[in-house]
Write a protein that holds these residues in place. Sequence first.
Motif, PDB file in Angstrom:
ATOM      1  N   GLY A 109       2.757   5.752  -3.664  1.00  0.00           N
ATOM      2  CA  GLY A 109       3.855   6.607  -4.092  1.00  0.00           C
ATOM      3  C   GLY A 109       4.842   6.990  -3.009  1.00  0.00           C
ATOM      4  N   HIS A 110       4.849   6.268  -1.912  1.00  0.00           N
ATOM      5  CA  HIS A 110       5.753   6.567  -0.802  1.00  0.00           C
ATOM      6  C   HIS A 110       6.853   5.517  -0.714  1.00  0.00           C
ATOM      7  CE1 HIS A 110       2.840   9.426   0.822  1.00  0.00           C
ATOM      8  NE2 HIS A 110       1.914   8.487   0.744  1.00  0.00           N
ATOM      9  N   THR A 111       7.826   5.824   0.108  1.00  0.00           N
ATOM     10  CA  THR A 111       8.781   4.824   0.559  1.00  0.00           C
ATOM     11  C   THR A 111       8.812   4.898   2.078  1.00  0.00           C
ATOM     12  OG1 THR A 111      10.625   6.371   0.427  1.00  0.00           O
ATOM     13  CG2 THR A 111      10.231   4.978  -1.495  1.00  0.00           C
ATOM     14  N   ALA A 112       8.998   3.764   2.698  1.00  0.00           N
ATOM     15  CA  ALA A 112       9.091   3.704   4.151  1.00  0.00           C
ATOM     16  C   ALA A 112      10.188   2.708   4.496  1.00  0.00           C
ATOM     17  CB  ALA A 112       7.757   3.293   4.778  1.00  0.00           C
ATOM     18  N   PRO A 113      11.440   3.151   4.395  1.00  0.00           N
ATOM     19  CA  PRO A 113      12.539   2.222   4.642  1.00  0.00           C
ATOM     20  C   PRO A 113      12.555   1.727   6.081  1.00  0.00           C
ATOM     21  CG  PRO A 113      13.349   4.470   4.418  1.00  0.00           C
ATOM     22  CD  PRO A 113      11.885   4.499   4.119  1.00  0.00           C
ATOM     23  N   ALA A 114      13.207   0.602   6.267  1.00  0.00           N
ATOM     24  CA  ALA A 114      13.336   0.040   7.616  1.00  0.00           C
ATOM     25  C   ALA A 114      14.087   1.022   8.506  1.00  0.00           C
ATOM     26  CB  ALA A 114      14.073  -1.287   7.556  1.00  0.00           C
ATOM     27  N   ASN A 115      13.707   1.029   9.769  1.00  0.00           N
ATOM     28  CA  ASN A 115      14.405   1.889  10.726  1.00  0.00           C
ATOM     29  C   ASN A 115      15.263   1.015  11.648  1.00  0.00           C
ATOM     30  OD1 ASN A 115      12.674   0.770  12.661  1.00  0.00           O
ATOM     31  ND2 ASN A 115      11.205   2.428  12.466  1.00  0.00           N
TER      32      ASN A 115
ATOM     33  N   CYS B 240      -0.042   4.256   4.202  1.00  0.00           N
ATOM     34  CA  CYS B 240      -0.805   3.187   3.554  1.00  0.00           C
ATOM     35  C   CYS B 240      -2.099   3.709   2.944  1.00  0.00           C
ATOM     36  CB  CYS B 240      -1.162   2.089   4.557  1.00  0.00           C
ATOM     37  SG  CYS B 240       0.247   1.179   5.188  1.00  0.00           S
ATOM     38  N   PHE B 241      -2.601   4.815   3.476  1.00  0.00           N
ATOM     39  CA  PHE B 241      -3.935   5.272   3.103  1.00  0.00           C
ATOM     40  C   PHE B 241      -3.962   6.659   2.485  1.00  0.00           C
ATOM     41  CE2 PHE B 241      -4.133   2.406   6.764  1.00  0.00           C
ATOM     42  CZ  PHE B 241      -4.789   1.344   6.159  1.00  0.00           C
ATOM     43  N   THR B 242      -2.792   7.272   2.278  1.00  0.00           N
ATOM     44  CA  THR B 242      -2.726   8.624   1.738  1.00  0.00           C
ATOM     45  C   THR B 242      -1.781   8.639   0.549  1.00  0.00           C
ATOM     46  OG1 THR B 242      -2.980   9.446   3.993  1.00  0.00           O
ATOM     47  CG2 THR B 242      -2.331  11.038   2.317  1.00  0.00           C
ATOM     48  N   LYS B 243      -2.255   9.147  -0.569  1.00  0.00           N
ATOM     49  CA  LYS B 243      -1.413   9.258  -1.760  1.00  0.00           C
ATOM     50  C   LYS B 243      -0.342  10.316  -1.523  1.00  0.00           C
ATOM     51  CE  LYS B 243      -4.263   7.231  -5.162  1.00  0.00           C
ATOM     52  NZ  LYS B 243      -3.644   5.940  -5.172  1.00  0.00           N
ATOM     53  N   ALA B 244       0.818  10.097  -2.106  1.00  0.00           N
ATOM     54  CA  ALA B 244       1.955  11.005  -1.919  1.00  0.00           C
ATOM     55  C   ALA B 244       1.595  12.416  -2.339  1.00  0.00           C
ATOM     56  CB  ALA B 244       3.167  10.502  -2.701  1.00  0.00           C
ATOM     57  N   GLU B 245       0.888  12.573  -3.457  1.00  0.00           N
ATOM     58  CA  GLU B 245       0.558  13.924  -3.917  1.00  0.00           C
ATOM     59  C   GLU B 245      -0.417  14.625  -2.972  1.00  0.00           C
ATOM     60  OE1 GLU B 245      -1.664  10.833  -6.369  1.00  0.00           O
ATOM     61  OE2 GLU B 245       0.437  11.271  -6.080  1.00  0.00           O
ATOM     62  N   ASP B 246      -1.289  13.866  -2.301  1.00  0.00           N
ATOM     63  CA  ASP B 246      -2.199  14.461  -1.320  1.00  0.00           C
ATOM     64  C   ASP B 246      -1.432  15.013  -0.124  1.00  0.00           C
ATOM     65  OD1 ASP B 246      -4.276  13.711  -2.978  1.00  0.00           O
ATOM     66  OD2 ASP B 246      -4.850  11.967  -1.772  1.00  0.00           O
TER      67      ASP B 246
ATOM     68  N   LEU C 143       0.819  -1.210   0.000  1.00  0.00           N
ATOM     69  CA  LEU C 143       0.000   0.000   0.000  1.00  0.00           C
ATOM     70  C   LEU C 143       0.856   1.264   0.000  1.00  0.00           C
ATOM     71  CD1 LEU C 143      -2.801  -1.100   2.498  1.00  0.00           C
ATOM     72  CD2 LEU C 143      -3.007  -0.813   0.006  1.00  0.00           C
ATOM     73  N   VAL C 144       1.951   1.243   0.754  1.00  0.00           N
ATOM     74  CA  VAL C 144       2.849   2.400   0.802  1.00  0.00           C
ATOM     75  C   VAL C 144       3.414   2.668  -0.588  1.00  0.00           C
ATOM     76  CG1 VAL C 144       5.102   3.180   1.674  1.00  0.00           C
ATOM     77  CG2 VAL C 144       3.402   2.256   3.260  1.00  0.00           C
ATOM     78  N   ILE C 145       3.913   1.615  -1.245  1.00  0.00           N
ATOM     79  CA  ILE C 145       4.481   1.772  -2.590  1.00  0.00           C
ATOM     80  C   ILE C 145       3.401   2.188  -3.585  1.00  0.00           C
ATOM     81  CG2 ILE C 145       5.513   0.494  -4.517  1.00  0.00           C
ATOM     82  CD1 ILE C 145       7.074  -1.111  -2.353  1.00  0.00           C
ATOM     83  N   LYS C 146       2.226   1.580  -3.489  1.00  0.00           N
ATOM     84  CA  LYS C 146       1.119   1.911  -4.389  1.00  0.00           C
ATOM     85  C   LYS C 146       0.743   3.379  -4.276  1.00  0.00           C
ATOM     86  CE  LYS C 146      -3.616   0.556  -5.410  1.00  0.00           C
ATOM     87  NZ  LYS C 146      -4.728   1.054  -4.633  1.00  0.00           N
TER      88      LYS C 146
END
Length: 187
Positions: A114-120, A173-179, A109-112
């Motif tokens: 348009g985000h990235t969420a690398p491991a911390n 997961c629930f918010t588009k990057a452009e939003d 969902l994150v990739i879909k």
Amino acid sequence: MKEKFLNVPNILTLIRLLLIPVVVTLIVDGETIAAFWLFGLACFTDVLDGYIARKYKLQTRLGTWLDPLADKLMAVSVLVTFTLNGIFPVFVIAVVATKELAMMIGGFLVIKNGHTAPANVFGKVAALLLNASIASGFFHEQLYPYYIWATYITLGFVLLAFVQYAFKNGKLCFTKAEDMKEDKKAS
């Protein structure tokens, strides 16, 4: 990100994927020392592919998705095999598989969006502890009951890392990057 599929990090990840059935077969056949060394090799390729990808700027979208998938499949496959052999209790694989499934769905969902969420750091430490706990399963007869206690502690840390990651990145997961960019401009 460069989009060349056949680069060294992606080849290492593919090798890790190919090692999964070999490791599982060796465990089933009672060849635990060989399985342990190949599991260790797989863990090493995980560290190596990430290092090479970052150092030489060889990250790809495929690698961003395939690398954690290979890690999760190896961990879950070995845990399932150990559970079926009575080395780990069923709830260990239930917790790990549920967490990994949630992470895969969240990652998709994150990739879909348009985000990235690398491991911390928490996720990396949790993965290291989980791999160490899995590795202890190869020596369960010599390490009993300590390997089980270490695994329970690891499960606690894995769940803590998951909760921390979910709180930090759940909105992606629930918010588009452009939003999100529009929201930042408005404020």
